[in-house]
Enzyme design. Structure first.
Site, PDB file in Angstrom:
ATOM      1  N   SER A   1      -8.953  -2.152  -9.026  1.00 26.06           N
ATOM      2  CA  SER A   1      -9.704  -1.668  -7.865  1.00 26.06           C
ATOM      3  C   SER A   1     -11.165  -1.439  -8.217  1.00 26.06           C
ATOM      4  O   SER A   1     -11.873  -2.366  -8.578  1.00 26.06           O
ATOM      5  CB  SER A   1      -9.045  -0.396  -7.329  1.00 26.06           C
ATOM      6  OG  SER A   1      -9.670   0.054  -6.156  1.00 26.06           O
TER       7      SER A   1
ATOM      8  N   ASP B   1     -14.962  -2.400  -2.193  1.00 26.78           N
ATOM      9  CA  ASP B   1     -14.672  -2.119  -3.594  1.00 26.78           C
ATOM     10  C   ASP B   1     -14.125  -3.384  -4.250  1.00 26.78           C
ATOM     11  O   ASP B   1     -14.073  -4.446  -3.632  1.00 26.78           O
ATOM     12  CB  ASP B   1     -13.734  -0.914  -3.738  1.00 26.78           C
ATOM     13  CG  ASP B   1     -12.343  -1.154  -3.172  1.00 26.78           C
ATOM     14  OD1 ASP B   1     -12.142  -2.165  -2.465  1.00 26.78           O
ATOM     15  OD2 ASP B   1     -11.443  -0.324  -3.429  1.00 26.78           O
TER      16      ASP B   1
ATOM     17  N   ASP C   1      -9.993  -3.615  -0.637  1.00 27.02           N
ATOM     18  CA  ASP C   1      -9.119  -2.953   0.329  1.00 27.02           C
ATOM     19  C   ASP C   1      -9.783  -1.726   0.941  1.00 27.02           C
ATOM     20  O   ASP C   1      -9.228  -1.118   1.864  1.00 27.02           O
ATOM     21  CB  ASP C   1      -7.765  -2.581  -0.300  1.00 27.02           C
ATOM     22  CG  ASP C   1      -7.879  -1.567  -1.431  1.00 27.02           C
ATOM     23  OD1 ASP C   1      -8.997  -1.328  -1.922  1.00 27.02           O
ATOM     24  OD2 ASP C   1      -6.836  -1.021  -1.833  1.00 27.02           O
TER      25      ASP C   1
ATOM     26  N   ASP D   1     -11.243  -4.693  -5.243  1.00 23.31           N
ATOM     27  CA  ASP D   1     -10.136  -5.471  -4.691  1.00 23.31           C
ATOM     28  C   ASP D   1     -10.215  -5.569  -3.179  1.00 23.31           C
ATOM     29  O   ASP D   1      -9.296  -6.064  -2.532  1.00 23.31           O
ATOM     30  CB  ASP D   1      -8.791  -4.894  -5.140  1.00 23.31           C
ATOM     31  CG  ASP D   1      -8.578  -3.447  -4.709  1.00 23.31           C
ATOM     32  OD1 ASP D   1      -9.574  -2.738  -4.488  1.00 23.31           O
ATOM     33  OD2 ASP D   1      -7.405  -3.024  -4.612  1.00 23.31           O
TER      34      ASP D   1
END
Length: 478
Positions: free
Chosen positions: A109, A259, A263, A261
């Site tokens: 992440s 961010d 999400d 990743d």
């Protein structure tokens, strides 16, 4: 296997398994043997022998190799792996939901480049936490490491590749119609993360979809897991500086920051000022409430964690919805979404959850809702956001605290008689005030991984918030 080697591998495993996911430093906590064991254990836990598991990964240098190691473990235990390759985390949720298959996403992440990790889902994008299967996966993987490797079943599984980006983009377009909004100039900072892949597909025409009335100004769309420009963590204000500057320089209507990743999505207005995630949550909540009420759902439920602004439940209830307050936590929110049938859920950390997206979180979908609402009227974003940010919020303030119980005791002693207390998640203290006095509340929560106390304060006005914030910080840091 040498017992000392096995013991070391189990220790690395124990260090990397957290409350809601797997996270650790590559080559230390996370190694190929640990990841392979986790792949096997995950296949066992979700009963995937003879069935499918989706495996995706982000752009970190270690991610493709870890995805391959995980797939070796899963196929050894009889699972057929659907390898979707480079993707955002919410793409794995899409694949998990649309294929009704468990999924594993390799990403750390927003963490720095030295880290990697795994986010797990059961079929239908259902979350997995320590309490709902992750501890069992950890323990079973440890047993495999102790035994010297993963024992294959009689009929091992296979690996096939599948590109889901175009279908993912088309699905999001089907949920939010942006074709009729006014033309908008939008700066997007992908932070060299997976937004560099998903933004052109969803908001542009890279996936073969019709063009939208959006002029996208890209920042750091090159996929690069070393994060050469800044960390892909928009929660840290230092990582928003480039976006804020670019919005003003380009005369843009707004800016979006994803961010690593992709999400989570953070928003800045035309002045380059951050829009609080609680305001975004309120805007999206009202849109979703209005949509489902028009379809005949009388009192839609909206989830909000206890750190979001008081305005979120106020707005939900004023619109005819039911607001449900919960603890902080990704898998927990997803579980509560499923339990309550909530149409939407919002967290202060810019995670936004949608019933129409298998109750999973999707920062891109939240951004689309914001663009739809903003683009349907003529006011600047700063004006729209101000209507949804009537109160003063401190943001999250971290303090290093070695003795958390002592800090709690100081807070309770100081506020006894002038506040109510609850311990739904950490310690929430709500002021007992006269009817005409400004309200205030604050929450302190210990970190799961560091000797930190996290403080969030809200007041009816800036002066009230600042006074409570400073008093509580004095008690925490005494």
């Amino acid at each position: 296997m040498n017992p000392a080697v096995s013991s070391g591998a189990r220790a690395r495993l124990d260090a990397s398994v957290k409350a809601y996911d797997v996270r650790g430093i590559v080559g230390e906590a996370l190694t190929d043997d640990v990841v392979e064991a986790l792949g096997a254990a995950f296949a066992d836990e979700v009963g995937a022998a003879g069935g499918r598991i989706v495996v995706g990964h982000d752009m970190r240098d270690s991610s493709p190799g870890f995805a391959a190691a995980f797939s070796r473990g899963a196929t050894a235990r009889g699972a057929d792996v659907v390898a979707i390759g480079l993707c955002s985390t919410d793409e794995t949720y899409f694949a998990s939901g649309s294929l009704d298959a468990p999924a594993a996403m390799f990403t750390a992440s927003h963490n720095p480049a030295a880290y990697n990790g795994i986010k797990f889902s059961r079929a239908g994008a259902q979350g997995i936490s320590l309490e709902t299967g992750l501890a069992a996966i950890r323990d079973r993987a440890g047993d495999y490491l102790d035994a010297g490797g993963v024992p294959p079943v009689a009929s091992p599984g296979t690996v096939r590749e599948l590109d889901v980006l175009a279908d993912y983009a088309a699905h999001l377009r089907s949920l939010v119609d942006l074709a009729g909004i006014r033309p908008l100039k939008v700066v997007v900072d992908a932070g060299n993360g997976m937004g560099g892949l998903t933004v052109p597909a969803v908001l542009g025409d890279a996936a073969g979809l019709p063009s939208l009335p959006l002029e996208i100004v890209p920042l750091y769309f090159e996929l690069d897991g070393t994060f050469p420009n800044h960390e892909a963590n928009p929660l840290d204000p230092a990582n928003l500086v480039d976006l804020q500057r670019a919005v003003v320089e380009h005369g843009a209507d707004l800016g979006l920051a994803f961010d690593g990743d992709a999400d989570r999505c953070f928003v800045v207005d035309e002045r380059g000022e951050a829009v609080d995630p609680s305001a975004v949550a309120a805007i999206v909540a009202l849109r979703e409430i209005a949509r489902v009420r028009a379809l005949g759902e009388e009192q839609p439920t909206v989830i909000h964690n206890l750190i979001t602004s008081r305005f979120v439940p106020e707005a939900v209830e004023a619109a005819g919805g039911i607001a449900v307050r919960t603890r902080v936590g990704h898998s927990l929110i997803k579980d509560r979404m499923a339990e309550t049938g909530a149409v939407f859920g919002g967290e202060h950390s810019a995670h936004y959850y949608f019933r129409d997206f298998w109750s999973a979180d999707n920062g891109m979908l939240a951004a689309m809702h914001l663009l739809a609402e903003f683009g349907s009227q003529q006011a600047p974003l700063s004006e729209l956001a101000a209507r949804f940010t009537p109160y003063a919020l401190s943001g999250e303030i971290n303090s290093t605290v070695e003795d958390v119980p002592a800090a709690y005791a100081r807070i309770v002693e100081a506020f006894t008689g002038r506040a109510d207390f609850d311990e739904l998640d950490g310690l929430t203290v709500t002021g007992i005030t006269a009817e005409d006095a400004p309200f205030w509340w604050f929450n302190v929560r210990p970190s799961n991984t560091e000797p930190l106390l996290r403080l969030n304060v809200e007041g009816e006005d800036a002066a009230t918030m600042a006074a409570i914030r400073d008093e509580v910080l004095g008690l925490i840091r005494a």
